[in-house]
Scaffold this active site. Sequence first.
Site, PDB file in Angstrom:
ATOM      1  CB  SER A 113      -4.864   0.505  -0.028  1.00 52.98           C
ATOM      2  OG  SER A 113      -4.934   1.098   1.249  1.00 52.98           O
ATOM      3  CG  HIS A 174       1.965  -1.444  -0.605  1.00 50.81           C
ATOM      4  ND1 HIS A 174       0.907  -0.800   0.007  1.00 50.81           N
ATOM      5  CD2 HIS A 174       2.267  -2.503   0.181  1.00 50.81           C
ATOM      6  CE1 HIS A 174       0.594  -1.435   1.130  1.00 50.81           C
ATOM      7  NE2 HIS A 174       1.407  -2.470   1.260  1.00 50.81           N
ATOM      8  CB  THR A 176      -1.360   3.430  -3.342  1.00 48.83           C
ATOM      9  OG1 THR A 176      -2.282   3.351  -2.249  1.00 48.83           O
ATOM     10  CG2 THR A 176      -1.498   4.781  -4.025  1.00 48.83           C
ATOM     11  CG  ASP A 339      -2.773   2.074   5.501  1.00 47.25           C
ATOM     12  OD1 ASP A 339      -3.980   2.152   5.795  1.00 47.25           O
ATOM     13  OD2 ASP A 339      -2.211   0.996   5.224  1.00 47.25           O
TER      14      ASP A 339
END
Length: 525
Positions: A113, A174, A176, A339
């Site tokens: 990601s 995180h 993203t 996810d």
Amino acid sequence: MLSALLIICSCLSVRSSGKPMFPETEKSPAFWNDRAQETLKEALNTQVLNKNTAKNLILFLGDGMGVPTVTAARILKGQLNGQSGEEYQLEMDKFPFVSLSKTYNTDAQVPDSAGTATAYLCGVKANEGTVGVSAAAVRSQCNTTKGNEVTSILKWAKDAGKSVGIVTTTRINHATPSAAYAHSVDRDWYSDNEMPSEALQAGCKDIARQLFENIPNIDVIMGGGRKYMFPKNMSDVDYPGVAKYNGVRNDGRNLVQEWIDRMKDQGGHYVWNKQQLLSLNPKKTNYLLGLFGPVDLPYDLERNADSDPSLTQMVEVAIRVLQNNPNGFYLLVEGGRIDHGHHEGKAKQALYEAVEMDRAIGRAGFLTTTHDTLTVVTADHSHVFTFGGYTRRGNTIFGLAPMVSDVDQKPFTSILYGNGPGYKLVGGARENVSTVDFAENNYKAQSAVPLTSETHGGEDVAVFSKGPLAHLLHGVREQNFIPHVMAYAACIGQNRKHCVSGGTAALRPVFSSMAAVLTVTLLLC
């Protein structure tokens, strides 16, 4: 074994009874012909392309939301609305343009990601595990950061005078969301506590710190990750007696208090629960920092509806705050726990997360207009999630296939994983799913290969788009193409030659045509 036989017999009796598992109207060819003609009319209408300049840009990112997840979420949402599910339309299904995105990282066939976020936010493909840096940077090697930083579309929008926001169901630092503002050779450097001493000594910054320092005035920030913002051992406001949720920063900084002090005279508000969020007056809120959990936000199925905001609620507040800027806005929204559900083999959690993100997409559509807002929905990567088994129309998406295995003579759920934690042997053989509650929220669907954490999938993912110049997102494209199109549509970033100062991108061809007419007229005169 008896329960399994009963399930199978009931399925066979329905099949043999001759009773259709679909509406009577679907027996008529006229039903399908009329429906196709209506769809054709809609398709013809898309030939009139929207060439306006996008005042607003919204990117919805379903983390891990591959095409099988989209289809399963469609069925689930339809079934939650009392339908059989297959014929239902998600909000993203209603977008007029759909394309495919190739998700590989520069160094990985099946991506992570972080590298993908760098692609669809910064316009540059990158190595797995890195955010906001080019492929010249090496994961975990701090000295490869400098000179290899790449900026994101969020920064391009901010530099152009737009308001910008990030909303996520994961921690705000995180993979993203961090690619929107950070430059880190390791996605796991959430705070200085997770960084090696060599990296700190070499001058690399943790991601939480970069959130507040790289682009100091991000207008809206909402998600989780409180513990990475506070000094080590400082109690969490919502979990005061839980040590694992205490602050973790070794530098002693209180990043939230620093933000409050900086923004208190600029219309800034810090909130940490649903009540505080919904009590805000968006018209009087210039900056918003909302941290609703010490780490990630709870799954939607486990969310406390009294204290935890939903993704839809966060998105609505974000848009209303961002709309205060007459120059428009850029908003990144991540349904990040799709996810997580898949990694844990918990398909029910993952699909309910996808359904909630679709609700948020619908709400954003209600609050904006396609006349001036380009909205894109996509995923960073897929998962090794699938559903099959010749299930009948209307079969619950979490149900059994209407047959048993012709190898071990045991039933199986329609939903399965290629690998993951759902692999289980009982007495040396595959577990009989009829002996467990496979409809339970945290049931781990069976997998072919045992792994602690299920893996990503490597296939292309869908890109749904609507609004100004949405038709440019067509065909099969590299993932890093996405922010270039969005920036072009909004006349921000590096490619602005088509833009007319003080006007719209679509006006230049019109002006050119008018100039040609005037030139011909003058020549004739």
